[in-house]
Design a protein around this motif. Structure first.
Motif, mmCIF file in Angstrom:
data_model
loop_
_atom_site.group_PDB
_atom_site.id
_atom_site.type_symbol
_atom_site.label_atom_id
_atom_site.label_comp_id
_atom_site.label_asym_id
_atom_site.label_seq_id
_atom_site.Cartn_x
_atom_site.Cartn_y
_atom_site.Cartn_z
ATOM 1 N N ILE A 71 6.342 6.594 94.386
ATOM 2 C CA ILE A 71 6.544 5.572 93.360
ATOM 3 C C ILE A 71 5.420 5.624 92.332
ATOM 4 C CG2 ILE A 71 6.721 3.092 92.929
ATOM 5 C CD1 ILE A 71 9.131 4.298 94.371
ATOM 6 N N ILE A 72 4.182 5.728 92.810
ATOM 7 C CA ILE A 72 3.034 5.766 91.904
ATOM 8 C C ILE A 72 3.138 6.942 90.938
ATOM 9 C CG2 ILE A 72 0.532 6.140 91.828
ATOM 10 C CD1 ILE A 72 0.390 4.535 94.470
ATOM 11 N N MET A 73 3.644 8.067 91.406
ATOM 12 C CA MET A 73 3.806 9.240 90.540
ATOM 13 C C MET A 73 4.786 8.983 89.404
ATOM 14 S SD MET A 73 3.869 12.349 93.324
ATOM 15 C CE MET A 73 4.231 13.541 92.022
ATOM 16 N N ARG A 74 5.694 8.022 89.574
ATOM 17 C CA ARG A 74 6.712 7.744 88.561
ATOM 18 C C ARG A 74 6.288 6.649 87.587
ATOM 19 N NH1 ARG A 74 12.512 7.115 91.332
ATOM 20 N NH2 ARG A 74 13.030 7.005 89.099
ATOM 21 N N LEU A 75 5.158 5.990 87.833
ATOM 22 C CA LEU A 75 4.723 4.893 86.967
ATOM 23 C C LEU A 75 4.217 5.426 85.634
ATOM 24 C CD1 LEU A 75 2.715 2.707 89.531
ATOM 25 C CD2 LEU A 75 5.091 2.384 88.767
ATOM 26 N N PRO A 76 4.474 4.709 84.541
ATOM 27 C CA PRO A 76 3.887 5.102 83.250
ATOM 28 C C PRO A 76 2.367 5.137 83.339
ATOM 29 C CG PRO A 76 5.595 3.430 82.947
ATOM 30 C CD PRO A 76 5.356 3.532 84.425
ATOM 31 N N GLU A 77 1.774 6.012 82.574
ATOM 32 C CA GLU A 77 0.319 6.155 82.591
ATOM 33 C C GLU A 77 -0.350 4.822 82.283
ATOM 34 O OE1 GLU A 77 -3.196 8.935 80.552
ATOM 35 O OE2 GLU A 77 -1.067 9.241 80.050
ATOM 36 N N GLY A 78 -1.351 4.476 83.077
ATOM 37 C CA GLY A 78 -2.089 3.241 82.850
ATOM 38 C C GLY A 78 -1.552 2.028 83.583
ATOM 39 N N THR A 79 -0.414 2.152 84.241
ATOM 40 C CA THR A 79 0.146 1.021 84.984
ATOM 41 C C THR A 79 -0.803 0.619 86.106
ATOM 42 O OG1 THR A 79 2.401 1.782 84.556
ATOM 43 C CG2 THR A 79 2.106 0.182 86.333
#
Length: 270
Positions: A71-79
């Protein structure tokens, strides 16, 4: 990864997971600021696949490189990815996290009814159902059994309630839905034949050949206790019942909905 270690319950950014009520998360006064909370990596993945926008993540430390990693890999940068000890996060949210991961996501604006039901052959209308578990279960059955859209009267529970989302296993993100503010009678003008599920003297069995399965149908499900109001029943094109045995008078609304969705599925009639 924007990892933020939290050590107390009052740090900025974590309010959505702890101190905000469901009504505050919904934010009727400012719909563009509404938030939903999604639990567990599997359900979060369903929401991401459906295009929902993540705002932050809350995860136990041990899940950062475990269940939460995809999931973390799919988050927009800076989330922001908030983390802390299991004990701290349990006290923050009031209970042990489901599989250790929560995600705050942007709540989309409600869509017009005509857009949601455009091209739909089966629609369910949820009229005054207030139990979050029943809402989630109805959505899960709707997704599995071919219902194209869900409409809810204003007295019904919010499908984006945290528990409804969890019980539905993310199905609230898969089936288009919106609020029906203009009354159930308005559906006839939109080309839907209305089928009220109720026990009355004029109810026909749910497998009756008189029900036109080759037409777009709106299946109306009522409240857990009292069922549908008399005016809703009287205004329906068809009133249908599920035959009961052994002296049982009715099913729980979520169970009845699943039976209705299957029995009233779209079929060509010759």
């Amino acid at each position: 990864m924007n990892l933020v270690e939290i050590t107390s319950l009052v740090e900025p950014g974590i309010e959505v997971y702890a101190s905000l009520t469901e009504a505050q998360l919904r934010n009727r006064l400012s719909p563009d600021d509404g938030v939903i909370i999604v639990e567990s990596p599997k359900v979060i993945a369903v929401a991401l696949d459906a295009g929902f926008i993540p705002l932050s993540l809350l995860a136990e430390r041990r899940h950062i490189e475990g269940d939460a990693a995809p999931i973390i890999m799919r988050l927009p940068e800076g989330t922001p990815v908030y983390t802390g000890s299991r004990e701290l996060l349990a006290s923050l949210t009031g209970y042990t996290l489901t599989r250790g991961v929560l995600c705050a996501m942007r709540r989309p604006r409600p869509r017009p009814v005509a857009d949601v039901i455009a091209g739909a052959r089966r629609v369910v209308v949820i009229d005054g159902v207030v139990d979050t578990t029943n809402i989630g279960a109805i959505f899960r059955s709707a997704a599995a059994l071919g219902v194209d859209a869900v409409l809810l009267t204003p007295a019904s529970c919010d499908p984006f309630n945290r528990r409804s989302i969890r019980v539905s296993m993310g199905s609230v993100f898969l089936v288009p839905w919106t609020w029906l503010d203009d009354g159930i009678d308005s559906l006839k003008a939109l080309g839907l034949t209305t089928v009220a599920m109720a026990l009355t003297d004029r109810s026909v069995p749910i497998d009756s050949p008189s029900i036109p399965l080759d037409r777009p149908l709106a299946i109306i499900m009522g409240t857990e206790g009292d069922g549908l109001a008399p005016d809703v029943i009287d205004g329906a094109d068809i009133v249908a019942r599920i035959p009961m045995h052994h002296g049982v008078d009715s099913l729980n609304v979520a169970a009845a909905a699943a039976v209705a969705f299957w029995e009233l599925r779209f079929r060509e009639q010759h």
